[in-house]
Write a protein that holds these residues in place. Sequence first.
Motif, short mmCIF file in Angstrom:
data_model
loop_
_atom_site.label_atom_id
_atom_site.label_comp_id
_atom_site.label_asym_id
_atom_site.label_seq_id
_atom_site.Cartn_x
_atom_site.Cartn_y
_atom_site.Cartn_z
N HIS A 611 0.83 -1.30 0.04
CA HIS A 611 0.02 -0.14 -0.05
C HIS A 611 0.69 1.33 0.26
N ASN A 612 2.27 1.34 0.11
CA ASN A 612 2.89 2.24 -0.04
C ASN A 612 4.12 2.27 -0.81
N THR A 613 4.49 2.97 -1.52
CA THR A 613 6.10 2.94 -2.08
C THR A 613 6.64 4.66 -2.15
N ASP A 614 7.97 4.63 -2.42
CA ASP A 614 8.43 5.89 -2.45
C ASP A 614 9.48 6.04 -3.57
N LEU A 615 10.46 7.03 -3.37
CA LEU A 615 11.36 7.20 -4.70
C LEU A 615 12.26 6.02 -5.04
N TRP A 616 12.49 4.95 -3.99
CA TRP A 616 13.30 4.10 -4.20
C TRP A 616 12.47 2.64 -4.66
N ARG A 617 11.16 2.88 -4.86
CA ARG A 617 10.03 1.77 -5.40
C ARG A 617 10.12 0.55 -4.57
N GLY A 618 10.19 0.81 -3.09
CA GLY A 618 9.91 -0.05 -2.51
C GLY A 618 8.68 -0.90 -2.76
#
Length: 953
Positions: A611-618
């Motif tokens: 349900h969440n990701t970030d700049l580093w594409r987790g």
Amino acid sequence: MINISLLDVKRLRRCKLVKGSFLIICLLGCHHDLSAQTQALKLWYNKPSQKWTDALPIGNGRLGGMIFGGVDTERVQFNEQTLWTGRPRAYQREGAVQYLPTIRKLLFEGKQKEAEALAEQHFMGKKDNEDDYTTLKAAWYKSVRNNTAPAATNYNDQGWKHINLPTEKGWETTPGFEGLDGAVWFRSTVNIPAEWAGKKLVLSLGRIRDIDYTYVNGTLVGNTDTTNYRRYKTPASVWHTGTNQIAVQVINFYDKGGLTSAYKELMVYPEDSTPEAGIPLSRTWKYWIQDDNVPAFPRYNADYQPFADVYLQFPKHGDVTGYKRDLDISNATAHVTYTSNGTTYTREYFSSAPDQVIAMHLTASQPGKITLNAVLKSLHKAVTIRKIDDHTLELSLKVRNGVLKGVTYLKAESSGGTLNVTNDGIAIVGANEATFYLAAATSFKNYHDVSGDPDAACKQTIQKLKDKSYAAIKAAHIRDYQNYFNLFSINLGEGKNAGMPTDERILHFNNVDDPSLISLYVQYGRYLLISSSRPGFMPANLQGIWNDLLTPPWGSKFTTNINLEMNYWPAEVLNLSACSQPLFNFIDDLTQTGQLTAKAHYGAHGWVLHHNTDLWRGTAPVNASNHGIWVTGAAWLCHQLWEHYEFTHDKEFLRTRAYPVMKSAAEFFVDFLIKDPKTGYLISVPSNSPEHGGLVAGPTMDHQIIRDLLKNCIAAEKILGTDAAFGKVLQGKYNQIAPNKIGKYGQLQEWMEDKDDPKDDHRHVSHMWGVYPGTDITWNTSALMKAAKQSMIFRGDEGTGWSIAWKTNIWARMHEGDHAYLMLTKLLSPADAVPNHEKGGIYHNMFDSHAPFQIDGNFGGAAGVSEMLLQSQMGYLDLLPALPSALPNGEVKGIRARGGFTLNLSWQKGALQQVEVRSDVGSPCTIKYQGKEISFPTQRGKVYRFNGSLKQL
């Protein structure tokens, strides 16, 4: 409004973009007169910004700025899209899959808490800095606790600074505390009256984040290491009549810190009395930052960061008259103008995509009147500012708890007067006009490469401006922006409030007096999408590209259990298809990291996203097991890919971009779906109904999204004529997935079990996904649609900004126009009319409020208006399907429909007057309106016109 007739299509050309087959319709030699729409497409105010959500946003897809419009001091707070905390790393937890069978078994046995506990310990993703944090934390914690001298009554705190407590939103929003984590001491005194002598006293400090050690006259009276409210019952022996010293050491490891409760919570009072009889402690305290070098806290996700601020400091003006600041969304320029001592001063701002700079242009009605100092400042600790040359100032920084570096160049030019650059800033004296260009870059190259040279990038950007005039740079910016913006217009009429400043219009909004505020709101949503999501860059995050906090709400991440997807709901229908390209490129990266998570956590092929990701594409499960294990993020993003195909019929895009990603997501569910021992259906387990109800087996939303993915993959396979064998596998799985179910209250069940609470008003209405944005529940399944409506009634009409936006679209999809409009009015209500009590709605600058600011509501609300006017998800053009009675008259041009159609339509007194349909790809067309229906073949590029009775003109 710009009204682009479909006859103008002869003057349009198709433009190929760099990656994929994305089509922008670009106006050639656009000659439309913009003057008629200037008032209608402006946000404007008669006073400067008082806070960040008053300021006006500009952006070019990568560089975002917030214009405050101060008279004596102008602040331009800016962001660069790739400045984040964190670093390239693996997010998946290798070996997690071995716990999957046990978690499933516990859930099938109804042991939810046990399943969540096991998942929390062994199944969540890997945190950054988790391996050595315990040791580092223990050593640091011991060092700060070794110094308790400030607790002493006679401690000399003369050099300490002052702060007003409590800090309701955490000390991170207090000047001097921005982004601070660590140990801080607070001291204050209280006079105890004689009648309290010998009594036990309650020292109430409200909520403190994270740990406190509280002293009275040097004696430790309380210590808590949770965010629970502190109400310490203290012995009479620690107090005395007269002045008493209170000292509190607060230790905060990350995010919000300090004394953060409501003002009424800070007080001291006798134990045998009531708080109302106490002595308030909400006041100015002294503080000392003991140590802010706390070890980096283990985090699942990184945070989007502000970059820096430009401050333009002017000599004190005399009386100021005629003040106005505005944002003209017809050409993406912001302005500030006022008159002082007979001189009219004007500033203009924009963020240029062609030249990749933020431009600031200052003029005066009299020569020699431009005098100012320009300085750069940043909230980051590791900052260096230096002179580059006689026109340019540089700020360089490194983010805390991360690897990225950033550089910004501020170049100044002036006509007349003098210009002087030092390490402290840029001084301009007695100029006729002045121009500043701001470039910014980071060391981010992609999610696994941070070797970029931001200094070289800024230098190159500024050098490219060498032979360009401000007028040429502005003209290029406007042409580029209008290639997007001018493809659509909407006119819902104008009321008597249309001439008010925007903040006053919001306060007084109603459909009779100001229907044009809705038109402005829709176009503002398009403006924000163009400004925060341009081809070649990143997709819009929770706040687009605008953020002023080192610890932003929810990290200003990409939240994929609705928020990121909602950002792109208006892209296709409101004629901004090209703005989806950043999302699709982002999905390409997530496909790669998602395969690693699928294997490590589920032993599955394909890719998965939680349900969440970030700049580093987790892509791994994050936050907590009761809501972080949600497996259908990838499938929902695939819906966006399919929507792009549906609107464009771009078969090359489907073959090379969409279908491979969709197939990979489907491969995951072929492996992941498991038979429910109670019903025999295939279900999704473990998962959850986003942020509601904990970890479960078989949430309804999952099954709706998975069915959508499999259905669309099957359709794509037939269109492309390949992969028939895989299509048969998917059809077999599709037929076995647990169906939507109607519960005992006549509601659509949110879970496999019939356990919905009619009094539950949770902000997520996840089981409505099949109504909107999906098509799992339609009027062809009328019993389910009726049940969905009952669930919506139970959930109620209140909510956070994005939740209200979602409800607007759902009610429109249900053809309940007046109810959809009711939701829209809530979305347009003032978010901060009551001090210190923000709610869902919009701020003065029309940013959506969760609260706090989240941009998804702006995009979802704009899409909601389009859903009232046109629907095409059922394979035909459904005209005015949810037109509210509050909007009886209007016209929209350039609205897009699935099947590859662009429409102009108008209505009067609630009835369709005329519709023009341009066939962009030559598909067969069916139009329906109030029981009337017409079907006809089309030719690519041809326009078809009909009256309100669907008679061809």
